[in-house]
Motif scaffolding. Structure first.
Motif: not given
Ligand code: TIU
Length: 222
Positions: A1-18, A209-211
């Motif tokens: 699973m792809a992840k975006i560096k985020a707080e409080p922990f990495a965001f488990p991103v699904r680019h097809d649902q974003l 939250t993320a940059h």
């Protein structure tokens, strides 16, 4: 699973649902003579985030991902403006009153428009919303369902008012929410900081939250 560096922990991103949802980047909140200024706020804080909002929007467009824009506004006859909302703020300039950019927060007026630098592109969804939350009394739920969107990246203003309200509405409806820190702003720096802290507290109780750079890196490599 792809992840975006985020707080409080990495965001488990699904680019097809974003999708990116840009909340209320309107002249009325960012320019002198508009609603934000009529409430006594320093609107220059809002204009300062425009470059970061712009590159986030551009990143989503370049990646072929949906960008949704919202506008806080009311019908010209004020039938969707409850007295509890109208009777707030400066007694000189209320929602619906004639100001230097037309009627304050009324659909179709010059001051209600999205800032030209962030103008929606052809085909992008624009949600006109009478409340602080973008789900209240709008077609947003249907738009997201039709497109299979389940994760929302949030940008826009103001952090603790319309952005946070919409994030909480989205969270209750089952959406995973990620707030782009440099692409949101408040008239009150302490409220922005508090909102970021409370959203991601308790194990991302409302969302992550993320940059902007980390979000862009993820969608660019999608
Ligand atoms: N006043 C304030 O901070 N915000 C609003 O009235 N609307 C939005 O946040 N869009």
């Amino acid at each position: 699973m792809a992840k975006i560096k985020a707080e409080p922990f990495a965001f488990p991103v699904r680019h097809d649902q974003l999708a990116l949802i840009v909340i209320d980047m309107q002249r009325d909140f960012a320019e002198p003579g508009g609603f934000g200024a009529s409430l006594g706020n320093d609107v220059s804080r809002i204009t300062r985030i425009v470059p970061d909002v712009k590159r986030l929007i551009q990143g989503f467009r370049n990646a072929g991902l949906p960008v949704i824009h919202t506008m806080e506004c009311h019908k010209p006859d004020l039938s969707d403006l409850p007295p509890a909302k109208r009777d707030r703020g400066s007694p000189i300039l209320r929602i619906g009153d004639e100001g230097p950019m037309g009627r304050i927060l009324i659909s179709g007026e010059p001051g209600t428009a999205i800032l030209p630098e962030l103008a929606p592109a052809e085909g992008e969804v624009i949600i006109e919303k009478p409340g602080k939350g973008a789900f209240y009394n709008t077609e947003l739920s249907e738009v997201l369902q039709q497109r299979g969107i389940k994760q929302l990246v949030f940008a826009g203003v103001t952090t603790e008012v319309c952005v946070q309200t919409t994030m909480r509405e989205a969270n209750d409806r089952g959406y995973q929410c990620l707030l782009a820190e440099e692409a949101t702003e408040s008239y009150f720096p302490e409220f922005k900081a508090a909102t970021i802290a409370m959203i991601r507290a308790q194990g991302a109780i409302v969302g992550w939250t993320a940059h902007v750079d980390d979000i862009l890196e993820s969608i660019t490599n999608a």
